[in-house]
Write an enzyme that holds these catalytic residues in place. Structure first.
Site, PDB file in Angstrom:
ATOM      1  N   ASP A 138       0.814  -1.221   0.000  1.00 24.87           N
ATOM      2  CA  ASP A 138       0.000   0.000   0.000  1.00 24.87           C
ATOM      3  C   ASP A 138       0.843   1.265   0.000  1.00 24.87           C
ATOM      4  O   ASP A 138       0.503   2.250  -0.644  1.00 24.87           O
ATOM      5  CB  ASP A 138      -0.920   0.029   1.239  1.00 24.87           C
ATOM      6  CG  ASP A 138      -1.995  -1.029   1.129  1.00 24.87           C
ATOM      7  OD1 ASP A 138      -1.988  -1.782   0.127  1.00 24.87           O
ATOM      8  OD2 ASP A 138      -2.836  -1.112   2.046  1.00 24.87           O
ATOM      9  N   ILE A 139       1.970   1.236   0.739  1.00 24.39           N
ATOM     10  CA  ILE A 139       2.726   2.497   0.856  1.00 24.39           C
ATOM     11  C   ILE A 139       3.335   2.902  -0.487  1.00 24.39           C
ATOM     12  O   ILE A 139       3.512   4.077  -0.763  1.00 24.39           O
ATOM     13  CB  ILE A 139       3.837   2.455   1.935  1.00 24.39           C
ATOM     14  CG1 ILE A 139       4.817   1.326   1.681  1.00 24.39           C
ATOM     15  CG2 ILE A 139       3.295   2.417   3.322  1.00 24.39           C
ATOM     16  CD1 ILE A 139       6.159   1.630   2.356  1.00 24.39           C
ATOM     17  N   ASP A 166       0.595   4.530  -2.324  1.00 25.64           N
ATOM     18  CA  ASP A 166       0.400   5.879  -1.776  1.00 25.64           C
ATOM     19  C   ASP A 166       1.449   6.859  -2.296  1.00 25.64           C
ATOM     20  O   ASP A 166       1.152   8.010  -2.595  1.00 25.64           O
ATOM     21  CB  ASP A 166       0.459   5.845  -0.240  1.00 25.64           C
ATOM     22  CG  ASP A 166      -0.721   5.087   0.348  1.00 25.64           C
ATOM     23  OD1 ASP A 166      -1.700   4.866  -0.388  1.00 25.64           O
ATOM     24  OD2 ASP A 166      -0.640   4.699   1.528  1.00 25.64           O
ATOM     25  N   SER A 210     -36.331  -5.628 -15.056  1.00 27.42           N
ATOM     26  CA  SER A 210     -36.274  -6.466 -13.853  1.00 27.42           C
ATOM     27  C   SER A 210     -36.382  -7.924 -14.285  1.00 27.42           C
ATOM     28  O   SER A 210     -36.511  -8.221 -15.467  1.00 27.42           O
ATOM     29  CB  SER A 210     -37.382  -6.090 -12.880  1.00 27.42           C
ATOM     30  OG  SER A 210     -38.615  -6.282 -13.510  1.00 27.42           O
ATOM     31  N   LEU A 211     -36.327  -8.825 -13.344  1.00 25.27           N
ATOM     32  CA  LEU A 211     -36.332 -10.256 -13.664  1.00 25.27           C
ATOM     33  C   LEU A 211     -37.573 -10.917 -13.104  1.00 25.27           C
ATOM     34  O   LEU A 211     -38.053 -10.542 -12.040  1.00 25.27           O
ATOM     35  CB  LEU A 211     -35.105 -10.931 -13.036  1.00 25.27           C
ATOM     36  CG  LEU A 211     -33.737 -10.577 -13.593  1.00 25.27           C
ATOM     37  CD1 LEU A 211     -32.653 -11.058 -12.641  1.00 25.27           C
ATOM     38  CD2 LEU A 211     -33.552 -11.194 -14.966  1.00 25.27           C
ATOM     39  N   LYS A 257     -27.272 -14.060  -8.301  1.00 27.61           N
ATOM     40  CA  LYS A 257     -28.111 -12.871  -8.166  1.00 27.61           C
ATOM     41  C   LYS A 257     -27.632 -12.125  -6.922  1.00 27.61           C
ATOM     42  O   LYS A 257     -27.894 -12.532  -5.796  1.00 27.61           O
ATOM     43  CB  LYS A 257     -29.584 -13.243  -8.047  1.00 27.61           C
ATOM     44  CG  LYS A 257     -30.475 -12.014  -8.079  1.00 27.61           C
ATOM     45  CD  LYS A 257     -31.922 -12.367  -8.286  1.00 27.61           C
ATOM     46  CE  LYS A 257     -32.777 -11.136  -8.525  1.00 27.61           C
ATOM     47  NZ  LYS A 257     -32.677 -10.118  -7.487  1.00 27.61           N
ATOM     48  N   ARG A 287     -30.996   2.443 -11.220  1.00 24.69           N
ATOM     49  CA  ARG A 287     -32.020   1.885 -12.086  1.00 24.69           C
ATOM     50  C   ARG A 287     -33.273   2.765 -12.080  1.00 24.69           C
ATOM     51  O   ARG A 287     -33.921   2.948 -13.109  1.00 24.69           O
ATOM     52  CB  ARG A 287     -32.347   0.470 -11.605  1.00 24.69           C
ATOM     53  CG  ARG A 287     -33.492  -0.164 -12.306  1.00 24.69           C
ATOM     54  CD  ARG A 287     -33.447  -1.664 -12.172  1.00 24.69           C
ATOM     55  NE  ARG A 287     -34.677  -2.227 -12.674  1.00 24.69           N
ATOM     56  CZ  ARG A 287     -35.691  -2.595 -11.911  1.00 24.69           C
ATOM     57  NH1 ARG A 287     -35.601  -2.474 -10.612  1.00 24.69           N
ATOM     58  NH2 ARG A 287     -36.786  -3.079 -12.445  1.00 24.69           N
ATOM     59  N   GLU A 339     -24.060  -4.688 -10.521  1.00 26.83           N
ATOM     60  CA  GLU A 339     -24.575  -4.524  -9.162  1.00 26.83           C
ATOM     61  C   GLU A 339     -23.520  -3.904  -8.253  1.00 26.83           C
ATOM     62  O   GLU A 339     -22.376  -4.365  -8.217  1.00 26.83           O
ATOM     63  CB  GLU A 339     -24.952  -5.916  -8.616  1.00 26.83           C
ATOM     64  CG  GLU A 339     -25.889  -5.902  -7.451  1.00 26.83           C
ATOM     65  CD  GLU A 339     -27.366  -5.859  -7.862  1.00 26.83           C
ATOM     66  OE1 GLU A 339     -27.664  -5.629  -9.068  1.00 26.83           O
ATOM     67  OE2 GLU A 339     -28.216  -6.046  -6.978  1.00 26.83           O
ATOM     68  N   LYS A 391     -34.791 -17.913  -6.893  1.00 26.52           N
ATOM     69  CA  LYS A 391     -34.468 -17.363  -5.574  1.00 26.52           C
ATOM     70  C   LYS A 391     -34.204 -18.451  -4.534  1.00 26.52           C
ATOM     71  O   LYS A 391     -34.814 -19.515  -4.575  1.00 26.52           O
ATOM     72  CB  LYS A 391     -35.641 -16.500  -5.086  1.00 26.52           C
ATOM     73  CG  LYS A 391     -36.034 -15.397  -6.046  1.00 26.52           C
ATOM     74  CD  LYS A 391     -35.175 -14.190  -5.877  1.00 26.52           C
ATOM     75  CE  LYS A 391     -35.677 -13.390  -4.730  1.00 26.52           C
ATOM     76  NZ  LYS A 391     -35.957 -12.006  -5.037  1.00 26.52           N
TER      77      LYS A 391
HETATM   78  S1  IVH Z   1     -29.852  -9.086 -15.067  1.00 27.64           S
HETATM   79  C1  IVH Z   1     -32.326  -8.243 -18.193  1.00 27.64           C
HETATM   80  N1  IVH Z   1     -28.185 -10.326 -13.489  1.00 27.64           N
HETATM   81  O1  IVH Z   1     -31.804  -8.212  -9.937  1.00 27.64           O
HETATM   82  C2  IVH Z   1     -32.187  -8.546 -16.805  1.00 27.64           C
HETATM   83  N2  IVH Z   1     -29.723  -8.824 -12.513  1.00 27.64           N
HETATM   84  O2  IVH Z   1     -34.819  -8.161 -10.665  1.00 27.64           O
HETATM   85  C3  IVH Z   1     -31.667  -7.436 -16.030  1.00 27.64           C
HETATM   86  N3  IVH Z   1     -29.492  -8.592 -10.074  1.00 27.64           N
HETATM   87  O3  IVH Z   1     -32.364  -4.880 -10.733  1.00 27.64           O
HETATM   88  C4  IVH Z   1     -31.049  -7.835 -14.765  1.00 27.64           C
HETATM   89  N4  IVH Z   1     -27.785  -9.987  -9.863  1.00 27.64           N
HETATM   90  O4  IVH Z   1     -30.320  -5.397  -9.336  1.00 27.64           O
HETATM   91  C5  IVH Z   1     -29.189  -9.447 -13.544  1.00 27.64           C
HETATM   92  N5  IVH Z   1     -26.597 -11.481 -12.222  1.00 27.64           N
HETATM   93  C6  IVH Z   1     -27.601 -10.597 -12.296  1.00 27.64           C
HETATM   94  C7  IVH Z   1     -28.119  -9.946 -11.160  1.00 27.64           C
HETATM   95  C8  IVH Z   1     -29.201  -9.067 -11.313  1.00 27.64           C
HETATM   96  C9  IVH Z   1     -28.608  -9.162  -9.237  1.00 27.64           C
HETATM   97  C10 IVH Z   1     -30.551  -7.676  -9.663  1.00 27.64           C
HETATM   98  C11 IVH Z   1     -30.516  -6.352 -10.360  1.00 27.64           C
HETATM   99  C12 IVH Z   1     -31.856  -6.145 -10.978  1.00 27.64           C
HETATM  100  C13 IVH Z   1     -32.684  -7.182 -10.308  1.00 27.64           C
HETATM  101  C14 IVH Z   1     -33.690  -7.711 -11.299  1.00 27.64           C
END
Ligand code: IVH
Length: 673
Positions: free
Chosen positions: A37-38, A41, A86-87, A119, A140, A177, A319
């Site tokens: 680290d130094i 720095d 979203s998914l 995820k 987002r 993320e 999930k």
């Molecule tokens: S893909 C087209 N991949 O999950 C799909 N999302 O419900 C777009 N998330 O808002 C998302 N890990 O915050 C994707 N490996 C991953 C993810 C991921 C976490 C979150 C992300 C998104 C939410 C979707």
């Protein structure tokens, strides 16, 4: 400065930028630091010096710009060039099987290849790079537009301010993320507690809270990290490879952080296996995840499948059961541990957490309950991780009913009704019932029988378990009332061993006052203190009735030890057990001090293996002769007695000029009148 000097300084400046970027990438993305680290720095300071002299050279992608600028008054809204989707979620295998079937039907294929990845439990962010330079970062938001958090995002060392390599597209929106590693989160919370600030409930909230800071100097102090997992706008479009998994490989070449826990999957069996494999590892991962994401690997196929409302048909989140849940507190009890430690426990309305029904959660100790201000009737967040006891994380104050009362620690033990005490400087409150308390019974008996205490051979943990579980023994005094048949009837106990045990118990009556005091298991009264007390009071009743002031006159007894003794002796149950023991015919010898002039008052340190005496024997003989035996060598040491394999203590003795003797010389000293 001459033109030539300025040109070479500019070169130096450029090479410093490149070198520092390479070091940050190695440290934060590859997790493989290249320099201490130094050294980093030092280079960084050199960069700042050059910039101070030439402010006009500073570009937005200079590493010095990770923290800069004034605080914002509000975040500016940003429209996403490509919406952030979203998914759809799956909670069981059947939904994954269904998803795979839909994809195969939609693509009219017998088999579809998927990219499997984690995820992450953080916040989705879009990073816009133009000609390789990070120009904007946005949350987002509602998917169509989010907030401009560029200044905050730039403070995250894992995110490159400039992309590496020579195949860089004109425009690239990297989606991914922002999250916090569990270890960083824990450290941050510890610090918050130390500074009297509020803790964050979990890493996700901490990451979100940190990104929402209008002052990026605050964000810079938060240990945020990032993983890339998707793409928004990209120009030219041809820059994109054919598959998602190749895109992530390409990202790594650009210096972007990509999680290594990913896999190309060829069938629904592969998908479910990946889900289970990661599930088994989940507790050990250094960050929180809440599931697996499956994405159709081919971009062309992704486009064919398209979207429904705001979620793609080509991706699915599978999930894991949630590790946190909300429930209400029905009551707060205290539990007594084997050492008498009192732990407050919340009784909860039953709730499923991570696939298990939880009805109790630990509140750790009195201070924790106060700090979290958990009350009966409260709605609380309960968390369960792996085999760890579920805990109450926080209270949802919004949902607190109108009439609640702050928690009061009970004053009496729920098991034996002895009083509960909390010694100064300790976080843990304890039951003072010691010998009598049912919760501490086994522990107390094992200690009582210990070789260095009453030395009852054959009375180990297994026998104590049986004696207590069969209600044959409640206190040490009961041991001396045990009959032969009762012992012989225990599991795996032959007549011979029953006989031996009875004998050992009988023989233990013939002991010393010091051993007896040690055997009582008074907190903070170890062997040495027990000896000092025995030598000082010379009678158990004198010790039982000693005031704190009297105790403080004993060699090496301080306020903590004195308090512990008086509180133990004030407890009627304990006095009763001692009286019963004495009445059972204990012979509590007080050692005549045969003070040897040669060693009395001298301090000895023992080290290594002596030829004939054990460490304990040597210590006992020295102490009986009026010497002190210390654990480490100091200027106050008079003799070091060294046996075989003596180590650092010998070196220390030589350094300090302390006399070193062997066992023979020690025995000589002890023999002198
Ligand atoms: S893909 C087209 N991949 O999950 C799909 N999302 O419900 C777009 N998330 O808002 C998302 N890990 O915050 C994707 N490996 C991953 C993810 C991921 C976490 C979150 C992300 C998104 C939410 C979707």
């Amino acid at each position: 400065m001459s033109q030539k000097d300025s040109a070479s300084l500019a070169e130096r400046y450029a090479s410093l930028q490149a070198e520092l970027a390479r070091l940050e990438h190695a440290y934060y993305v590859l997790d493989a630091p290249l320099l201490p680290d130094i050294e980093y720095d030092r280079l960084y300071r050199e960069l700042l010096d050059i910039e101070a002299a030439h402010p006009d050279w500073i570009t937005p992608d200079s590493l010095s710009q990770r923290v800069g600028g004034a605080a914002l008054s509000e975040f500016v809204s940003v429209k996403h060039a490509v919406p952030m989707l979203s998914l759809n979620n799956a909670f069981d295998d059947a939904e994954v099987i269904h998803f795979d079937r839909r994809c195969r039907e939609g693509l009219q294929a017998s088999q579809v290849e998927y990219a499997g990845e984690l995820k992450f439990d953080g916040l989705a962010i879009s990073l816009r790079y133009e000609n390789g330079v990070l120009v904007q970062a946005a949350t987002r938001g509602d998917g169509a537009s989010g907030e401009d958090v560029t200044a905050n995002i730039k403070t995250i060392r894992a995110i490159p301010l400039r992309l590496q390599g020579n195949a860089i597209p004109v425009v690239l929106e990297v989606r991914g993320e922002v999250f916090m590693y569990l270890a960083d989160f824990a450290k941050m919370n510890q610090q918050a507690v130390k500074q009297g600030e509020k803790e964050f409930a979990n890493p996700r909230n901490a990451a979100a809270g940190s990104l929402r800071q209008l002052d990026s100097k605050v964000t810079a102090k938060r240990p945020l990290s990032f993983f890339a997992y998707g793409v928004g706008a990209c120009e030219p479009r041809e820059w994109l490879p054919k598959t998602h998994s190749q895109l992530l490989d390409q990202y790594m070449d650009l210096g972007l952080p990509v999680c290594s826990e990913r896999k190309v999957l060829h069938s629904v069996e592969d998908m479910l296996q990946f889900y289970r494999d990661i599930g088994a590892k989940r507790e050990g991962l250094p960050y929180d995840i809440d599931g697996i994401v499956y994405k159709v690997n081919s971009f062309e196929d992704q486009a064919k499948l398209g979207f429904v409302s705001r979620a793609p048909r080509f991706a699915l989140a599978h999930k894991y059961p949630a590790q946190e849940a909300l429930t209400t507190v029905l009551g707060i009890d205290v539990q007594v541990g084997r050492t008498g430690a009192i732990t407050p426990v919340a009784r909860l309305a039953p709730v499923e957490v991570g696939g298990v029904t939880v009805t109790n959660a630990t509140l750790h100790n009195e201070d924790e309950v106060r700090r979290k201000d958990v009350r009966i009737g409260d709605t609380v967040v309960v968390r369960r991780a792996g085999d760890v006891i579920p805990e109450v994380v926080s209270v949802v104050l919004d949902r607190r009913p109108s009439s609640t009362a702050a928690f009061q620690m009970p004053t009496r033990c729920p098991v034996c009704d002895s009083h509960i005490e909390r010694l100064a400087d300790e976080a843990i409150a304890r039951c003072s019932g010691g010998l009598f308390c049912g919760a501490q019974r086994k522990q107390a008996l094992i200690h009582f029988a210990h070789r260095r205490a009453m030395d009852i051979e054959g009375l180990g943990e297994k026998i104590v378990d049986q004696l207590v579980d069969n209600n044959l023994v409640r206190t040490p005094a009961d041991l001396y009332r045990l009959g032969f048949t009762a012992i012989a009837n225990l599991e795996r106990m032959g007549e011979k061993s029953a006989d031996n045990l009875i004998q050992a118990i009988n023989q233990s009556r013939n002991t010393t006052l010091a051993r007896f005091i040690f055997a009582l298991g008074i907190r903070h009264v170890g062997e040495t203190t027990a000896k000092d007390l025995a030598n000082h009071f010379r009678d158990i009743h004198a010790l039982m009735d000693a005031s704190t002031e009297m105790l403080l006159t004993v060699h090496d007894v301080g306020p903590v030890v004195a308090d512990s003794i008086t509180s133990f002796m004030q407890e009627p149950h304990n006095r009763e057990v001692i009286e019963q023991l004495v009445a059972s015919g204990m012979q509590l010898a007080v050692e005549e001090k045969k003070v040897s002039a040669a060693v009395a008052g001298k301090t000895f340190v023992l080290t290594g293996t002596l030829p004939t005496l054990s460490r304990d024997e040597a210590k006992e003989r020295l102490e009986r002769a009026g010497a002190k035996v210390a654990g480490s060598v100091s200027k106050k040491t008079d003799y070091v007695v060294a046996g075989d394999d003596a180590g650092s203590k010998l070196t220390k003795a030589a350094e300090l000029g302390v006399q070193v003797i062997d066992e023979a010389a020690l025995l000589d000293l002890l023999a002198q009148e």
